[in-house]
Design a protein around this motif. Structure first.
Motif, PDB file in Angstrom:
ATOM      1  N   GLN A  36     -23.539 -34.826 -18.813  1.00 55.06           N
ATOM      2  CA  GLN A  36     -22.781 -35.104 -17.598  1.00 55.06           C
ATOM      3  C   GLN A  36     -22.029 -36.422 -17.760  1.00 55.06           C
ATOM      4  O   GLN A  36     -22.552 -37.393 -18.283  1.00 55.06           O
ATOM      5  CB  GLN A  36     -23.720 -35.202 -16.393  1.00 55.06           C
ATOM      6  N   TRP A  86     -11.947 -28.833 -16.065  1.00 52.60           N
ATOM      7  CA  TRP A  86     -12.342 -30.002 -16.859  1.00 52.60           C
ATOM      8  C   TRP A  86     -11.563 -30.172 -18.150  1.00 52.60           C
ATOM      9  O   TRP A  86     -11.760 -31.130 -18.875  1.00 52.60           O
ATOM     10  CB  TRP A  86     -13.830 -29.913 -17.194  1.00 52.60           C
ATOM     11  N   ILE A 110     -16.227 -34.080 -18.303  1.00 54.90           N
ATOM     12  CA  ILE A 110     -17.277 -33.474 -17.484  1.00 54.90           C
ATOM     13  C   ILE A 110     -17.602 -34.408 -16.319  1.00 54.90           C
ATOM     14  O   ILE A 110     -17.754 -35.625 -16.513  1.00 54.90           O
ATOM     15  CB  ILE A 110     -18.550 -33.230 -18.330  1.00 54.90           C
ATOM     16  N   VAL A 115     -23.347 -31.150 -12.200  1.00 52.36           N
ATOM     17  CA  VAL A 115     -23.104 -30.168 -13.256  1.00 52.36           C
ATOM     18  C   VAL A 115     -24.440 -29.724 -13.850  1.00 52.36           C
ATOM     19  O   VAL A 115     -25.229 -30.555 -14.311  1.00 52.36           O
ATOM     20  CB  VAL A 115     -22.213 -30.747 -14.372  1.00 52.36           C
ATOM     21  N   SER A 116     -24.696 -28.444 -13.821  1.00 59.52           N
ATOM     22  CA  SER A 116     -25.944 -27.918 -14.371  1.00 59.52           C
ATOM     23  C   SER A 116     -25.869 -27.854 -15.889  1.00 59.52           C
ATOM     24  O   SER A 116     -24.791 -27.729 -16.482  1.00 59.52           O
ATOM     25  CB  SER A 116     -26.211 -26.515 -13.817  1.00 59.52           C
ATOM     26  N   TYR A 120     -20.210 -23.904 -20.886  1.00 62.66           N
ATOM     27  CA  TYR A 120     -18.988 -23.683 -20.132  1.00 62.66           C
ATOM     28  C   TYR A 120     -17.886 -23.393 -21.157  1.00 62.66           C
ATOM     29  O   TYR A 120     -17.901 -23.947 -22.261  1.00 62.66           O
ATOM     30  CB  TYR A 120     -18.628 -24.909 -19.289  1.00 62.66           C
TER      31      TYR A 120
END
Length: 258
Positions: A36, A86, A110, A115-116, A120
């Motif tokens: 993150q 992003w 990011i 944000v998990s 992505y």
């Protein structure tokens, strides 16, 4: 005379033409690991391998591979785990001179929170604006273009091998029989999966070990695998089907009659 544009979407190709030929020099899958708040740059290296200038378009799309459906390229942001919000491209169009090499840069940033962990992704399309071949077919002019689909995958957090599930198994019969397998990724990270099938006869002896080509499965999506069954004598067999994601093995027993 009518004109029809035929766009060819290939994950890998080499095309040579007097009108210009785009070649991707550094691969069609780019994988990045970050956390993150992470920010980094990547690049797609292109070359015009033709003898004339070529105008190249670069744009993003989402890749969706739902269970039981063919792969689809969708508008950016259509997939829940899309990188669309992003990722930023440094350029969306460029004309390459004959023999010229050029690096298309992209930046991924990011968010610092919310944000998990997981994968992505987005697909960067690299497309020649002008056709590489023109031919007339039954009174219709067909213009063929080459379009590369370059997968950009970002793993946020420490990578974990995902659990897999067999969604469907089916024997395809015809001139070339094959075991068709649909696998679903129920984890948070994308993984490349390889399938093996061991066949045993009624006495428990191994008759043959068969394999599929490796394929990537994205989180919450599926992918289809085909294992050729050619050269196996007709009869009943006990099979062990194993999915290998690089670290963990997932197996299933099955009975086959060929």
């Amino acid at each position: 005379m009518r004109s029809l544009v035929l766009v060819l979407s290939w994950f890998a190709c080499s095309c040579y033409s007097a009108q210009g030929a785009i070649v991707v020099l550094n691969g069609l899958t780019h994988i990045h690991n970050t956390a993150q708040g992470g920010e980094f740059q990547g690049k797609v290296s292109l070359k015009n391998d033709g003898k004339a200038p070529v105008r190249v378009l670069i744009y993003g799309q989402d890749l969706s591979v739902e269970c039981g459906k063919p792969a689809e390229y969708l508008a950016s942001g259509a997939v829940p785990l899309s990188l669309n919000a992003w990722i930023t491209l440094g350029v969306d169009e460029r004309t390459l001179a004959p023999g010229e090499e050029y690096e298309v840069s992209y930046t991924v940033k990011i968010p610092e929170e919310g944000v998990s962990k997981g994968s992505y992704w987005q697909v960067l399309m690299v497309e020649g604006a002008d056709p590489v071949r023109e031919e007339v077919m039954q009174g219709v002019t067909v213009n063929s273009k080459v379009r590369y689909a370059i997968q950009v995958i970002v793993n946020v957090g420490g990578f974990e091998n995902p659990a897999l599930a067999f969604e469907n198994l089916e024997i395809k019969k015809g001139d070339s029989s094959a075991l068709e397998v649909v696998l679903k990724n129920s984890g948070a990270y994308a993984a490349v999966v390889h399938l093996t099938l061991e066949l045993h006869d009624a006495e428990g002896r191994r008759v043959k070990k068969l394999e599929s080509s490796p394929r990537r499965i994205y989180p919450s999506f599926c992918n289809s695998f085909s294992i050729p069954l050619e050269g196996i004598p007709p009869g009943k067999y006990a099979g062990v089907l194993v999915a290998d994601n690089g670290k963990d093995l997932f197996g299933s027993n099955l009975s086959l009659e060929l």
